[in-house]
Design a protein around this motif. Sequence first.
Motif, PDB file in Angstrom:
ATOM      1  N   UNK A 255       0.812  -1.215   0.000  1.00 46.73           N
ATOM      2  CA  UNK A 255       0.000   0.000   0.000  1.00 46.73           C
ATOM      3  C   UNK A 255       0.843   1.262   0.000  1.00 46.73           C
ATOM      4  N   UNK A 256       1.938   1.241   0.725  1.00 46.13           N
ATOM      5  CA  UNK A 256       2.777   2.434   0.841  1.00 46.13           C
ATOM      6  C   UNK A 256       3.411   2.823  -0.486  1.00 46.13           C
ATOM      7  N   UNK A 257       3.626   1.857  -1.355  1.00 45.09           N
ATOM      8  CA  UNK A 257       4.262   2.174  -2.640  1.00 45.09           C
ATOM      9  C   UNK A 257       3.226   2.323  -3.761  1.00 45.09           C
ATOM     10  N   UNK A 258       1.948   2.431  -3.388  1.00 43.63           N
ATOM     11  CA  UNK A 258       0.910   2.654  -4.390  1.00 43.63           C
ATOM     12  C   UNK A 258       0.475   1.412  -5.138  1.00 43.63           C
ATOM     13  N   UNK A 259       0.667   0.266  -4.541  1.00 40.13           N
ATOM     14  CA  UNK A 259       0.326  -0.985  -5.214  1.00 40.13           C
ATOM     15  C   UNK A 259      -1.126  -1.382  -5.084  1.00 40.13           C
TER      16      UNK A 259
ATOM     17  N   UNK B  92     -13.991  -6.515  -7.471  1.00 39.36           N
ATOM     18  CA  UNK B  92     -13.040  -6.729  -8.566  1.00 39.36           C
ATOM     19  C   UNK B  92     -13.113  -5.617  -9.608  1.00 39.36           C
ATOM     20  N   UNK B  93     -14.229  -4.883  -9.641  1.00 39.93           N
ATOM     21  CA  UNK B  93     -14.362  -3.766 -10.565  1.00 39.93           C
ATOM     22  C   UNK B  93     -13.836  -2.465  -9.953  1.00 39.93           C
ATOM     23  N   UNK B  94     -13.640  -2.449  -8.644  1.00 34.99           N
ATOM     24  CA  UNK B  94     -13.263  -1.216  -7.944  1.00 34.99           C
ATOM     25  C   UNK B  94     -11.818  -1.222  -7.457  1.00 34.99           C
ATOM     26  N   UNK B  95     -11.253  -2.418  -7.204  1.00 32.47           N
ATOM     27  CA  UNK B  95      -9.924  -2.495  -6.594  1.00 32.47           C
ATOM     28  C   UNK B  95      -8.919  -3.141  -7.543  1.00 32.47           C
ATOM     29  N   UNK B  96      -7.729  -2.544  -7.575  1.00 31.59           N
ATOM     30  CA  UNK B  96      -6.621  -3.058  -8.384  1.00 31.59           C
ATOM     31  C   UNK B  96      -5.433  -3.285  -7.462  1.00 31.59           C
ATOM     32  N   UNK B  97      -4.828  -4.461  -7.561  1.00 29.76           N
ATOM     33  CA  UNK B  97      -3.640  -4.786  -6.761  1.00 29.76           C
ATOM     34  C   UNK B  97      -2.514  -5.159  -7.714  1.00 29.76           C
ATOM     35  N   UNK B  98      -1.409  -4.448  -7.604  1.00 25.18           N
ATOM     36  CA  UNK B  98      -0.264  -4.674  -8.492  1.00 25.18           C
ATOM     37  C   UNK B  98      -0.664  -4.600  -9.962  1.00 25.18           C
ATOM     38  N   UNK B  99      -1.570  -3.675 -10.282  1.00 24.66           N
ATOM     39  CA  UNK B  99      -1.944  -3.447 -11.669  1.00 24.66           C
ATOM     40  C   UNK B  99      -3.017  -4.366 -12.216  1.00 24.66           C
ATOM     41  N   UNK B 100      -3.554  -5.268 -11.384  1.00 24.46           N
ATOM     42  CA  UNK B 100      -4.580  -6.197 -11.855  1.00 24.46           C
ATOM     43  C   UNK B 100      -5.794  -6.152 -10.935  1.00 24.46           C
ATOM     44  N   UNK B 101      -6.981  -6.400 -11.491  1.00 24.72           N
ATOM     45  CA  UNK B 101      -8.175  -6.424 -10.639  1.00 24.72           C
ATOM     46  C   UNK B 101      -8.012  -7.441  -9.517  1.00 24.72           C
ATOM     47  N   UNK B 102      -8.525  -7.096  -8.342  1.00 33.63           N
ATOM     48  CA  UNK B 102      -8.436  -7.992  -7.206  1.00 33.63           C
ATOM     49  C   UNK B 102      -9.147  -9.309  -7.533  1.00 33.63           C
ATOM     50  N   UNK B 103      -8.684 -10.378  -6.935  1.00 31.71           N
ATOM     51  CA  UNK B 103      -9.267 -11.690  -7.185  1.00 31.71           C
ATOM     52  C   UNK B 103     -10.737 -11.742  -6.782  1.00 31.71           C
ATOM     53  N   UNK B 104     -11.487 -12.685  -7.355  1.00 33.18           N
ATOM     54  CA  UNK B 104     -12.894 -12.840  -6.965  1.00 33.18           C
ATOM     55  C   UNK B 104     -13.009 -13.163  -5.481  1.00 33.18           C
TER      56      UNK B 104
END
Length: 229
Positions: free
Chosen positions: A13-17, A39-51
């Motif tokens: 989170x601190x590095x904007x991931x 999954x439509x609102x959150x992105x982690x490491x450039x990809x949509x969050x897992x289901x």
Amino acid sequence: MGYGSRAEIARLGKVGGIVLDGVDLTDVSRRIPVTPDLAERMVIDGRPVDPPPGLVLILNKPLGMTCSHKEDGALVYDVLPDRWRRRDPSISTIGRLDKQTSGLLLLTDDGDLLHRVISPKRHVAKVYHATLARPLVGTEGALFASGTLVLEGEDKPLAPAVLEPITATEARLTVTEGRYHQVRRMFAAVGNHVEALHRERLGGLALPADLEPGAWRRATEAEVAAIFA
């Protein structure tokens, strides 16, 4: 959901991931409701969050893979993202296919669905394509359908099963139970040997034609409903 420990997520989170609704989520102490639209609102490491939990996967299981979390060698879970091994609740196969059986396999973290599919009371049909070492003699279908066949080492007869000959050495077999190596043992009981076994269907759900061996994807709601159709 397996992305990491609290400390690892804090560093990410601190590095904007982590991005939520288009904004960097640097305050990782916030509690974010795990809703279907996440999954439509959150992105982690450039990809949509897992289901979120409630995940159902369709896998075209290849030969040589084991439906286990612990055995040596290639496992069906190896084809999934590594972090999915750390999800809670965990992902499990709905029933099993042995190492030398290919075809339709479902995986889920939905315990209720898993038990509904494998429950003997549901009578969910499983359809297999078997390639045999010797030609069919013609009496197997009646025996399998009779509900009187007792497998070696057991004392309870099998539920009636449907045999559909395809060629002299190929057949489609529909069973509603899931006993240990059942299809192979059924043919062994009539003096034959299964050289290749492939599961084509589970209930009303067929293995998608475009899913190559080793490939998987999420099941749709309609596909999950089709299991019990």
